[in-house]
Motif scaffolding. Structure first.
Motif, mmCIF file in Angstrom:
data_model
loop_
_atom_site.group_PDB
_atom_site.id
_atom_site.type_symbol
_atom_site.label_atom_id
_atom_site.label_comp_id
_atom_site.label_asym_id
_atom_site.label_seq_id
_atom_site.Cartn_x
_atom_site.Cartn_y
_atom_site.Cartn_z
ATOM 1 N N GLU A 181 13.636 -17.553 -15.972
ATOM 2 C CA GLU A 181 14.666 -17.234 -15.187
ATOM 3 C C GLU A 181 14.224 -16.407 -13.770
ATOM 4 O O GLU A 181 15.128 -15.610 -13.181
ATOM 5 C CB GLU A 181 15.877 -16.576 -15.858
ATOM 6 C CG GLU A 181 16.376 -17.270 -17.135
ATOM 7 C CD GLU A 181 15.260 -16.801 -18.272
ATOM 8 O OE1 GLU A 181 14.586 -15.936 -18.265
ATOM 9 O OE2 GLU A 181 15.257 -17.647 -19.206
ATOM 10 N N THR A 182 12.998 -16.180 -13.506
ATOM 11 C CA THR A 182 12.716 -15.492 -12.222
ATOM 12 C C THR A 182 13.066 -16.328 -10.911
ATOM 13 O O THR A 182 12.989 -17.555 -10.745
ATOM 14 C CB THR A 182 11.143 -15.455 -12.182
ATOM 15 O OG1 THR A 182 10.571 -14.732 -13.436
ATOM 16 C CG2 THR A 182 10.647 -14.655 -11.179
ATOM 17 N N ASP A 183 13.709 -15.672 -10.153
ATOM 18 C CA ASP A 183 13.905 -16.163 -8.743
ATOM 19 C C ASP A 183 12.845 -16.894 -8.028
ATOM 20 O O ASP A 183 11.778 -16.326 -7.934
ATOM 21 C CB ASP A 183 14.453 -14.998 -7.728
ATOM 22 C CG ASP A 183 14.744 -15.613 -6.407
ATOM 23 O OD1 ASP A 183 14.018 -15.620 -5.666
ATOM 24 O OD2 ASP A 183 16.007 -15.574 -6.196
ATOM 25 N N PRO A 184 12.909 -18.088 -7.978
ATOM 26 C CA PRO A 184 11.884 -19.025 -7.372
ATOM 27 C C PRO A 184 11.252 -18.375 -6.037
ATOM 28 O O PRO A 184 9.896 -18.502 -6.027
ATOM 29 C CB PRO A 184 12.780 -20.213 -7.010
ATOM 30 C CG PRO A 184 13.813 -20.452 -7.678
ATOM 31 C CD PRO A 184 14.244 -18.921 -7.895
ATOM 32 N N PHE A 185 11.934 -17.610 -5.116
ATOM 33 C CA PHE A 185 11.340 -17.137 -3.975
ATOM 34 C C PHE A 185 10.440 -16.084 -4.500
ATOM 35 O O PHE A 185 9.378 -16.039 -4.093
ATOM 36 C CB PHE A 185 12.377 -16.602 -3.077
ATOM 37 C CG PHE A 185 11.822 -15.803 -1.801
ATOM 38 C CD1 PHE A 185 11.400 -16.729 -0.700
ATOM 39 C CD2 PHE A 185 11.694 -14.538 -1.695
ATOM 40 C CE1 PHE A 185 10.715 -16.279 0.336
ATOM 41 C CE2 PHE A 185 11.201 -14.026 -0.644
ATOM 42 C CZ PHE A 185 10.806 -14.709 0.452
#
Length: 152
Positions: free
Chosen positions: A133-137
């Motif tokens: 669930e890490t932010d893609p950016f």
């Protein structure tokens, strides 16, 4: 009342440019500190710049308030903007155009103690074992900077 709230009272849902200093905090094991609010993706700690505040003071204040860590030194590693960082409302929400200023910190004091009032979750992860669930950016930038972030 913070700056964004005051501006929203004036401009409504019109686009607002915000400056968001953030910091990649790396411990002695070479792990990175990620945080998130309930229902959000994991990202690096950060905040929104307030009037009359330096970007460095902003990030130090937010990390202290939200996670309980005192930042000793910061090293700038990048300034990011563009469509990838813009919040595009779907149902009348506020629109934000973000200028992100990324720092690296390997010199800090204290123990991770997230603000329970905001239900913030924060913990260290190995750079090659980031949560799904890490932010893609953020994940993209960490991959690009992985060589610089690894501590020998």
């Amino acid at each position: 009342m913070d700056y964004c709230t005051k501006m929203r009272e004036t401009i409504g849902n019109s686009p607002l440019i915000i400056v968001r200093p953030s910091v990649a905090i790396i411990n002695k094991k070479g792990e990175i500190l990620l945080s998130r609010c309930p229902g959000a993706t994991w990202g690096i700690p950060g905040g929104i710049l307030q009037l009359n505040e330096s970007v460095e003071d902003c990030i130090k204040r937010n990390v202290q308030e939200d996670i309980g860590i005192h930042i000793n030194n910061l090293k700038l590693f990048g300034v990011y903007s563009g469509e990838e960082l813009n919040t595009k409302p779907e149902y009348g929400e506020n629109e934000y155009h973000t200028v992100a200023i990324g720092y690296l910190c390997t010199d800090f004091d204290g123990v991770v103690t997230p603000d329970e009032n905001q239900a913030i979750e924060a913990k260290f992860f190995k750079l090659d074992q980031l949560p799904e669930e890490t932010d893609p950016f953020i994940e993209k930038k960490l991959v690009e900077l992985k060589g610089q972030l690894e501590i020998g």
